[in-house]
Structure formats: structure tokens, C-alpha cells
Scaffold this active site. Structure first.
Site, short mmCIF file in Angstrom:
data_model
loop_
_atom_site.label_atom_id
_atom_site.label_comp_id
_atom_site.label_asym_id
_atom_site.label_seq_id
_atom_site.Cartn_x
_atom_site.Cartn_y
_atom_site.Cartn_z
N ASP A 1 -54.82 -2.00 -15.92
CA ASP A 1 -56.23 -1.60 -15.95
C ASP A 1 -56.96 -2.49 -14.94
OD1 ASP A 1 -56.66 -4.06 -17.18
OD2 ASP A 1 -57.58 -3.24 -18.99
N CYS B 1 -52.98 -6.02 -18.19
CA CYS B 1 -54.42 -5.87 -18.41
C CYS B 1 -55.01 -7.28 -18.35
CB CYS B 1 -54.74 -5.12 -19.71
SG CYS B 1 -54.34 -5.97 -21.24
N THR C 1 -55.96 -9.64 -20.63
CA THR C 1 -55.23 -10.61 -21.45
C THR C 1 -53.77 -10.25 -21.63
OG1 THR C 1 -55.80 -9.37 -23.43
CG2 THR C 1 -57.28 -11.19 -22.83
N HIS D 1 -33.07 -11.68 -26.36
CA HIS D 1 -33.10 -11.49 -27.81
C HIS D 1 -33.72 -10.16 -28.23
CE1 HIS D 1 -32.75 -16.05 -28.98
NE2 HIS D 1 -31.80 -15.65 -28.16
N ASN D 2 -34.78 -9.75 -27.54
CA ASN D 2 -35.52 -8.56 -27.96
C ASN D 2 -35.18 -7.31 -27.15
OD1 ASN D 2 -37.88 -11.04 -27.93
ND2 ASN D 2 -37.34 -10.11 -29.88
N HIS E 1 -29.07 -9.83 -32.93
CA HIS E 1 -30.21 -9.30 -32.18
C HIS E 1 -30.20 -7.77 -32.17
CE1 HIS E 1 -31.42 -13.26 -31.28
NE2 HIS E 1 -30.34 -13.55 -30.57
C1 RB5 Z 1 -60.92 -5.46 -19.96
O1 RB5 Z 1 -62.13 -6.13 -19.79
C2 RB5 Z 1 -60.05 -6.16 -20.97
O2 RB5 Z 1 -60.60 -6.02 -22.23
C3 RB5 Z 1 -58.66 -5.61 -20.93
O3 RB5 Z 1 -58.15 -5.74 -19.64
C4 RB5 Z 1 -57.66 -6.29 -21.83
O4 RB5 Z 1 -57.73 -7.67 -21.69
C5 RB5 Z 1 -57.69 -5.87 -23.23
O5 RB5 Z 1 -56.88 -6.32 -24.06
#
Ligand code: RB5
Length: 148
Positions: free
Chosen positions: A7, A64, A66, A97-98, A133
Site C-alpha cells: 500500500d 504496508c 507497519t 519452522h513455519n 513443524h
Molecule cells: C497506512 O497509513 C497504514 O495504516 C498501513 O500502511 C498499515 O500500516 C496498516 O497496518
């Protein structure tokens, strides 16, 4: 074939990841996003998830801001084992492992240099294949619940 998707929060980091994959000669299919404008991680993730579920892509790198939102979205598919990794140890364990088939990065969490190291560890590590596993991965399907 690696499915790439991000994103707007992962837009900048994905440029570096893409350039690194080019330098490694890795084949990928880019599902965007293709502009830095705000977009919704579940919506952008869906075609990349579908490509992995269909076997068109064998694994993925999803980014994304985070890494959390796009991890949650990806793991809604029973065909995906998405692992949000912030260091190379996590990337190694995610594979060994996963048997994770999607590496998730936080574009606002890891540096470009660290992300590249994490990508390399993820791509260069195989599943251990150990029985304990395998069993745990099979048990993941038992967790799926439907409340409505
Ligand atoms: C976008 O601002 C942010 O919320 C998205 O990239 C992500 O971190 C959501 O989990």
C-alpha cells in the site's frame, strides 16, 4: 514467481525491494500499488493473495506501513502463511519452522538495508521439513472458526 504488493505505506520500501530482486535476477509479478496515493491494504492485497492461492505465484513479499494490516489481510486466506519479520532471525524461522510463503515488511519500521537482508534470508532459507513443524502447520487449519 514472487507476488509483490504494497500500500502507500510500503510504496517507498517496495522500490528498493524491487531493485534488489532485479539485481538477484528473481522473477516477480507486481500487484502495485503503482502510485504513492493512499489506498486500502485489504483491497490491494487481494489479487496477490489470489495469485498465490491459485499457484500462479509461489510466494510473496507484501509491505504496508507497519506490516500489520497487510499481514492480517493475507492470513485471512488458508493458502497463505504470512510472516511479519523485522530481522533476519525472524525471516529464517518463518521459512524453516513455519514454511511461510509470504514475507511481510513494515515500510515505516525497517530500513532499506535491513529489509534487503531480511528478503535475502527469507528467499535463501528452506523449510526444515521436520515432523513437529509439519504437524503444527497442519494444525493451523483447525484454528479456523466461523461465528457468523
Ligand atoms: C497506512 O497509513 C497504514 O495504516 C498501513 O500502511 C498499515 O500500516 C496498516 O497496518
Amino acid at each position: 514467481m514472487i507476488a509483490l504488493v504494497c500500500d502507500h505505506g510500503g510504496f517507498e520500501l517496495m522500490k528498493s525491494v524491487r531493485a534488489h530482486l532485479d539485481s538477484r535476477g528473481c522473477a516477480y509479478k507486481d500487484f502495485g500499488t503503482f502510485a504513492p496515493d493512499s489506498c486500502d491494504y485489504p483491497t490491494v492485497a487481494k489479487p496477490a493473495v489470489a495469485a498465490i492461492a491459485a499457484g500462479e505465484c509461489e510466494n510473496g513479499i507484501f509491505i504496508c506501513g507497519t506490516g500489520i494490516g497487510i499481514s492480517i489481510a493475507a492470513n485471512r486466506s488458508s493458502d497463505i502463511r504470512a510472516a511479519l519479520c523485522t530481522d533476519t532471525f525472524m525471516a529464517e524461522m518463518a521459512r524453516a519452522h513455519n514454511d511461510a510463503n509470504v514475507l511481510v515488511l513494515g515500510g515505516r519500521v525497517v530500513s532499506d538495508d535491513d529489509a534487503i537482508k531480511i528478503v535475502d534470508k527469507f528467499l535463501d532459507t528452506g523449510f526444515s521439513g521436520e515432523d513437529r513443524h509439519k504437524k503444527r502447520i497442519e494444525l493451523l487449519s483447525h484454528v479456523i472458526t466461523r461465528s457468523h
